[in-house]
Design an enzyme around this catalytic site. Structure first.
Site, PDB file in Angstrom:
ATOM      1  N   HIS A  72       0.840  -1.205   0.000  1.00 46.40           N
ATOM      2  CA  HIS A  72       0.000   0.000   0.000  1.00 46.40           C
ATOM      3  C   HIS A  72       0.869   1.247   0.000  1.00 46.40           C
ATOM      4  O   HIS A  72       1.799   1.359   0.783  1.00 46.40           O
ATOM      5  CB  HIS A  72      -0.913   0.025   1.229  1.00 46.40           C
ATOM      6  CG  HIS A  72      -2.088  -0.899   1.113  1.00 46.40           C
ATOM      7  ND1 HIS A  72      -3.213  -0.784   1.888  1.00 46.40           N
ATOM      8  CD2 HIS A  72      -2.318  -1.960   0.307  1.00 46.40           C
ATOM      9  CE1 HIS A  72      -4.080  -1.726   1.555  1.00 46.40           C
ATOM     10  NE2 HIS A  72      -3.556  -2.464   0.604  1.00 46.40           N
ATOM     11  N   TYR A 201      -9.247   5.280   7.671  1.00 45.95           N
ATOM     12  CA  TYR A 201      -9.392   5.656   9.079  1.00 45.95           C
ATOM     13  C   TYR A 201     -10.500   6.703   9.134  1.00 45.95           C
ATOM     14  O   TYR A 201     -10.347   7.769   8.537  1.00 45.95           O
ATOM     15  CB  TYR A 201      -8.091   6.252   9.614  1.00 45.95           C
ATOM     16  CG  TYR A 201      -6.980   5.230   9.832  1.00 45.95           C
ATOM     17  CD1 TYR A 201      -6.200   4.787   8.773  1.00 45.95           C
ATOM     18  CD2 TYR A 201      -6.724   4.735  11.108  1.00 45.95           C
ATOM     19  CE1 TYR A 201      -5.184   3.861   8.979  1.00 45.95           C
ATOM     20  CE2 TYR A 201      -5.701   3.798  11.323  1.00 45.95           C
ATOM     21  CZ  TYR A 201      -4.940   3.372  10.259  1.00 45.95           C
ATOM     22  OH  TYR A 201      -3.947   2.452  10.463  1.00 45.95           O
ATOM     23  N   PRO A 287      -3.705   0.625  18.997  1.00 45.44           N
ATOM     24  CA  PRO A 287      -3.457   0.116  17.638  1.00 45.44           C
ATOM     25  C   PRO A 287      -3.679   1.112  16.502  1.00 45.44           C
ATOM     26  O   PRO A 287      -3.436   0.768  15.342  1.00 45.44           O
ATOM     27  CB  PRO A 287      -4.439  -1.057  17.516  1.00 45.44           C
ATOM     28  CG  PRO A 287      -5.508  -0.763  18.497  1.00 45.44           C
ATOM     29  CD  PRO A 287      -4.882  -0.006  19.614  1.00 45.44           C
ATOM     30  N   LYS A 291       1.344   0.031  15.077  1.00 41.92           N
ATOM     31  CA  LYS A 291       2.767   0.020  15.421  1.00 41.92           C
ATOM     32  C   LYS A 291       3.240  -1.138  16.303  1.00 41.92           C
ATOM     33  O   LYS A 291       4.452  -1.351  16.430  1.00 41.92           O
ATOM     34  CB  LYS A 291       3.125   1.326  16.150  1.00 41.92           C
ATOM     35  CG  LYS A 291       3.074   2.543  15.268  1.00 41.92           C
ATOM     36  CD  LYS A 291       4.143   2.480  14.197  1.00 41.92           C
ATOM     37  CE  LYS A 291       4.021   3.574  13.174  1.00 41.92           C
ATOM     38  NZ  LYS A 291       4.511   3.180  11.861  1.00 41.92           N
ATOM     39  N   TYR A 379       3.981   6.782   9.751  1.00 45.41           N
ATOM     40  CA  TYR A 379       3.194   5.591   9.421  1.00 45.41           C
ATOM     41  C   TYR A 379       4.041   4.532   8.703  1.00 45.41           C
ATOM     42  O   TYR A 379       3.965   3.349   9.021  1.00 45.41           O
ATOM     43  CB  TYR A 379       1.975   5.968   8.577  1.00 45.41           C
ATOM     44  CG  TYR A 379       0.900   4.905   8.602  1.00 45.41           C
ATOM     45  CD1 TYR A 379      -0.181   4.979   9.469  1.00 45.41           C
ATOM     46  CD2 TYR A 379       0.975   3.793   7.750  1.00 45.41           C
ATOM     47  CE1 TYR A 379      -1.155   3.995   9.506  1.00 45.41           C
ATOM     48  CE2 TYR A 379       0.006   2.803   7.777  1.00 45.41           C
ATOM     49  CZ  TYR A 379      -1.055   2.911   8.660  1.00 45.41           C
ATOM     50  OH  TYR A 379      -2.011   1.921   8.695  1.00 45.41           O
TER      51      TYR A 379
HETATM   52  P1  FAD Z   1       3.225 -11.214  21.610  1.00 43.68           P
HETATM   53  O1  FAD Z   1       2.819 -11.254  20.203  1.00 43.68           O
HETATM   54  O2  FAD Z   1       2.184 -11.012  22.647  1.00 43.68           O
HETATM   55  O3  FAD Z   1       4.003 -12.562  21.901  1.00 43.68           O
HETATM   56  C1  FAD Z   1       4.309 -13.008  23.187  1.00 43.68           C
HETATM   57  C2  FAD Z   1       4.322 -14.524  23.190  1.00 43.68           C
HETATM   58  O4  FAD Z   1       4.753 -14.954  24.478  1.00 43.68           O
HETATM   59  C3  FAD Z   1       2.935 -15.112  22.983  1.00 43.68           C
HETATM   60  O5  FAD Z   1       2.975 -16.090  21.968  1.00 43.68           O
HETATM   61  C4  FAD Z   1       2.585 -15.704  24.326  1.00 43.68           C
HETATM   62  O6  FAD Z   1       1.807 -16.877  24.225  1.00 43.68           O
HETATM   63  C5  FAD Z   1       3.967 -16.014  24.890  1.00 43.68           C
HETATM   64  N1  FAD Z   1       3.992 -16.060  26.357  1.00 43.68           N
HETATM   65  C6  FAD Z   1       3.369 -15.238  27.238  1.00 43.68           C
HETATM   66  N2  FAD Z   1       3.645 -15.595  28.494  1.00 43.68           N
HETATM   67  C7  FAD Z   1       4.471 -16.648  28.424  1.00 43.68           C
HETATM   68  C8  FAD Z   1       5.102 -17.467  29.397  1.00 43.68           C
HETATM   69  N3  FAD Z   1       4.942 -17.232  30.704  1.00 43.68           N
HETATM   70  N4  FAD Z   1       5.885 -18.472  28.970  1.00 43.68           N
HETATM   71  C9  FAD Z   1       6.058 -18.704  27.634  1.00 43.68           C
HETATM   72  N5  FAD Z   1       5.480 -17.979  26.679  1.00 43.68           N
HETATM   73  C10 FAD Z   1       4.711 -16.957  27.063  1.00 43.68           C
HETATM   74  N6  FAD Z   1      -1.093  -4.329  16.747  1.00 43.68           N
HETATM   75  C11 FAD Z   1      -1.323  -3.690  15.618  1.00 43.68           C
HETATM   76  O7  FAD Z   1      -0.425  -2.990  15.142  1.00 43.68           O
HETATM   77  N7  FAD Z   1      -2.543  -3.835  14.980  1.00 43.68           N
HETATM   78  C12 FAD Z   1      -3.556  -4.629  15.478  1.00 43.68           C
HETATM   79  O8  FAD Z   1      -4.606  -4.753  14.895  1.00 43.68           O
HETATM   80  C13 FAD Z   1      -3.329  -5.302  16.675  1.00 43.68           C
HETATM   81  N8  FAD Z   1      -4.296  -6.096  17.204  1.00 43.68           N
HETATM   82  C14 FAD Z   1      -4.054  -6.726  18.387  1.00 43.68           C
HETATM   83  C15 FAD Z   1      -5.042  -7.526  18.962  1.00 43.68           C
HETATM   84  C16 FAD Z   1      -4.839  -8.151  20.187  1.00 43.68           C
HETATM   85  C17 FAD Z   1      -5.931  -8.999  20.805  1.00 43.68           C
HETATM   86  C18 FAD Z   1      -3.598  -7.961  20.849  1.00 43.68           C
HETATM   87  C19 FAD Z   1      -3.358  -8.614  22.185  1.00 43.68           C
HETATM   88  C20 FAD Z   1      -2.612  -7.195  20.248  1.00 43.68           C
HETATM   89  C21 FAD Z   1      -2.819  -6.562  19.030  1.00 43.68           C
HETATM   90  N9  FAD Z   1      -1.827  -5.757  18.414  1.00 43.68           N
HETATM   91  C22 FAD Z   1      -2.065  -5.124  17.282  1.00 43.68           C
HETATM   92  C23 FAD Z   1      -0.517  -5.600  18.962  1.00 43.68           C
HETATM   93  C24 FAD Z   1       0.510  -6.541  18.319  1.00 43.68           C
HETATM   94  O9  FAD Z   1      -0.121  -7.728  17.927  1.00 43.68           O
HETATM   95  C25 FAD Z   1       1.598  -6.752  19.336  1.00 43.68           C
HETATM   96  O10 FAD Z   1       2.219  -5.493  19.568  1.00 43.68           O
HETATM   97  C26 FAD Z   1       2.649  -7.781  18.930  1.00 43.68           C
HETATM   98  O11 FAD Z   1       2.075  -9.057  18.930  1.00 43.68           O
HETATM   99  C27 FAD Z   1       3.828  -7.723  19.912  1.00 43.68           C
HETATM  100  O12 FAD Z   1       4.671  -8.816  19.708  1.00 43.68           O
HETATM  101  P2  FAD Z   1       5.438  -9.489  20.916  1.00 43.68           P
HETATM  102  O13 FAD Z   1       6.235 -10.568  20.307  1.00 43.68           O
HETATM  103  O14 FAD Z   1       6.105  -8.460  21.720  1.00 43.68           O
HETATM  104  O15 FAD Z   1       4.318 -10.078  21.872  1.00 43.68           O
HETATM  105  C1  PHB Z   2      -5.276  -4.364  10.823  1.00 41.16           C
HETATM  106  O1  PHB Z   2      -5.371  -4.579   9.604  1.00 41.16           O
HETATM  107  O2  PHB Z   2      -5.494  -5.261  11.648  1.00 41.16           O
HETATM  108  C2  PHB Z   2      -4.936  -3.011  11.301  1.00 41.16           C
HETATM  109  C3  PHB Z   2      -4.609  -2.029  10.388  1.00 41.16           C
HETATM  110  C4  PHB Z   2      -4.289  -0.758  10.838  1.00 41.16           C
HETATM  111  C5  PHB Z   2      -4.299  -0.479  12.185  1.00 41.16           C
HETATM  112  C6  PHB Z   2      -4.613  -1.469  13.097  1.00 41.16           C
HETATM  113  C7  PHB Z   2      -4.938  -2.730  12.651  1.00 41.16           C
HETATM  114  O3  PHB Z   2      -4.023   0.785  12.601  1.00 41.16           O
END
Ligand code: FAD
Ligand code: PHB
Length: 385
Positions: A72, A201, A287, A291, A379
């Protein structure tokens, strides 16, 4: 068991860290609480910054993303019944974003790690981290009913916001910065062609809405809702009705729906002894700026380089600067995510002044080149040091 780097969590932070370390010839073991299928199917983020997509491609895990991801070059802002495009390519010298689901990135990384002989242990229980200030920190856990101990040189605390790594740091060693928002997002995945080529948005009197997508046939849509809302009170017809009010959408079979709370959170510093926090374990952004995943990848890019430097030269200089270097980006991304959120959502205590101010800000952002460029460069992702 022994390894060089023990990594808690197989999310974007943990898996990219393990992958980058491997490319520098450094061993790691990833410990994950959930089963592989869960990690590979959980619907979360979907927008990859230019630098995130480049990193995946440059390190050999971007092949499927390049084929299936959607490139995009802009987004649309909708307010006061009209839509305005922010042209990223023109404003940032050709940069853009890639729409490709987080769980697809994780599938690609898991496959690459396993093919390279990497160790990812799924469904581990009772994980705890010990001796963080000593030269050989340990991770204790249970796998298939057996208690185990992993001795390492460093621990990557990549276990997300609800993980155990951050709470294992003694109280008083961390400073917490936090902000809650009086709303949440109701998100759906639907079998319906997106009604726009690019993300929309929308600022709307009934609340924010976002049109996103995963492919030419799958839409990802979000609606601002109250934080305490119960998803069970949102039957499909009610969700579609509310979406139709906020913008034009095509209906289709709902594949998934859920409510995500919103917060801004930072823990400082991102290091305690030989435990390094990365991604959501150290910080959360709302979100609206897309980011979360990108910031997790930015952290481990810094961490992997610092660990590689340590094994190459014995110097801890980059490791010692890990937190400070990451936090500079973290706070800029916090600011951007807070700004996008504040500009686009309806606040419960909105007074008419604030709504007019939001509309003036949107008008400014879409009519001033300087302001559009500010949005665009944030962005697509700020440059790396
Ligand atoms: P995570 O992806 O949370 O990974 C952490 C991992 O550690 C998980 O697999 C978990 O199971 C594991 N874990 C936790 N505790 C333990 C333990 N005690 N022992 C072993 N393993 C463990 N961001 C966006 O930009 N757009 C979105 O639309 C968006 N939607 C989201 C929706 C939800 C429901 C959530 C929760 C987050 C969303 N985010 C979104 C944020 C984005 O997904 C996160 O910022 C990203 O996943 C961060 O990555 P991470 O690896 O730091 O953590
Ligand atoms: C998504 O596609 O899940 C999405 C896109 C843009 C955002 C957040 C989530 O700002």
């Amino acid at each position: 068991m022994k390894t060089q780097v023990g990594i808690v969590g197989a999310g974007p932070a943990g898996l990219v860290l393990s992958h980058l370390l491997h490319l520098s010839g450094i061993q790691s073991v990833v410990l994950e609480a959930h089963r592989r299928g869960y990690v590979e199917e959980r619907v979360r983020a979907g927008v990859l910054e230019q630098g995130t997509a480049d990193l995946l491609r440059d390190t050999g895990v971007g092949e499927r993303m390049s084929r299936q991801g959607l490139r995009h070059h802009g987004i649309e802002l909708q307010f006061g019944r009209s839509r305005h495009r922010i042209d990223f390519a023109e404003l940032t010298g050709g940069k853009g974003v890639t729409v490709y689901a987080q769980h697809e990135v994780l599938k690609d990384l898991i496959q690459a790690r396993l093919e390279a002989g990497g160790q990812i242990l799924f469904e581990v229980e009772g994980v705890s981290v010990q001796e963080l200030q000593g030269p050989k920190p340990q991770i204790r856990f249970r796998k298939d009913g057996n208690d185990q101990e992993l001795e390492c040189d460093f621990i990557g605390g990549c276990d997300g916001f609800h993980g155990i790594c951050r709470p294992s740091i003694p109280e008083g060693a961390l400073k917490i910065f936090e902000k809650a928002y009086p709303f949440a997002w109701l998100g759906i995945l639907a079998e319906a062609p997106p009604s726009s080529q690019e993300l929309i948005y929308a600022h709307h009197e009934r609340g924010f809405a976002l049109l996103s997508m995963r492919s030419a046939t799958i839409s990802r849509l979000y609606l601002q809702c109250a934080p305490e809302e119960d998803i069970l009170s949102w039957e499909d017809a009610r969700i579609w009705e509310e979406l139709h009010r906020r913008f034009e959408v095509v209906e289709g079979r709902m594949l998934q729906k859920g409510i995500t709370g919103m917060r801004s959170f930072v823990a400082e510093p991102m290091q305690y002894g030989r435990l390094f926090l990365a991604g959501d374990s150290a910080h959360i952004v709302p979100p609206t700026g897309a980011k979360g995943l990108n910031l997790a990848v930015a952290d481990v890019r810094v961490l992997a380089a610092a660990i590689a430097e340590y094994y190459r030269s014995g110097s801890t200089e980059l490791l010692d600067r890990y937190s400070e270097r990451c936090l500079r980006r973290v706070w800029k991304v916090q600011r951007f995510s807070w700004w996008m959120t504040s500009m686009l959502h309806r606040f419960a205590d909105d007074n008419p002044f604030d709504v007019r101010r939001q509309l003036a800000e949107l008008d400014y952002v879409t009519s001033s080149r300087a302001a559009s460029q500010t949005l665009a460069e944030n962005y697509v992702g700020l440059p790396f040091e």
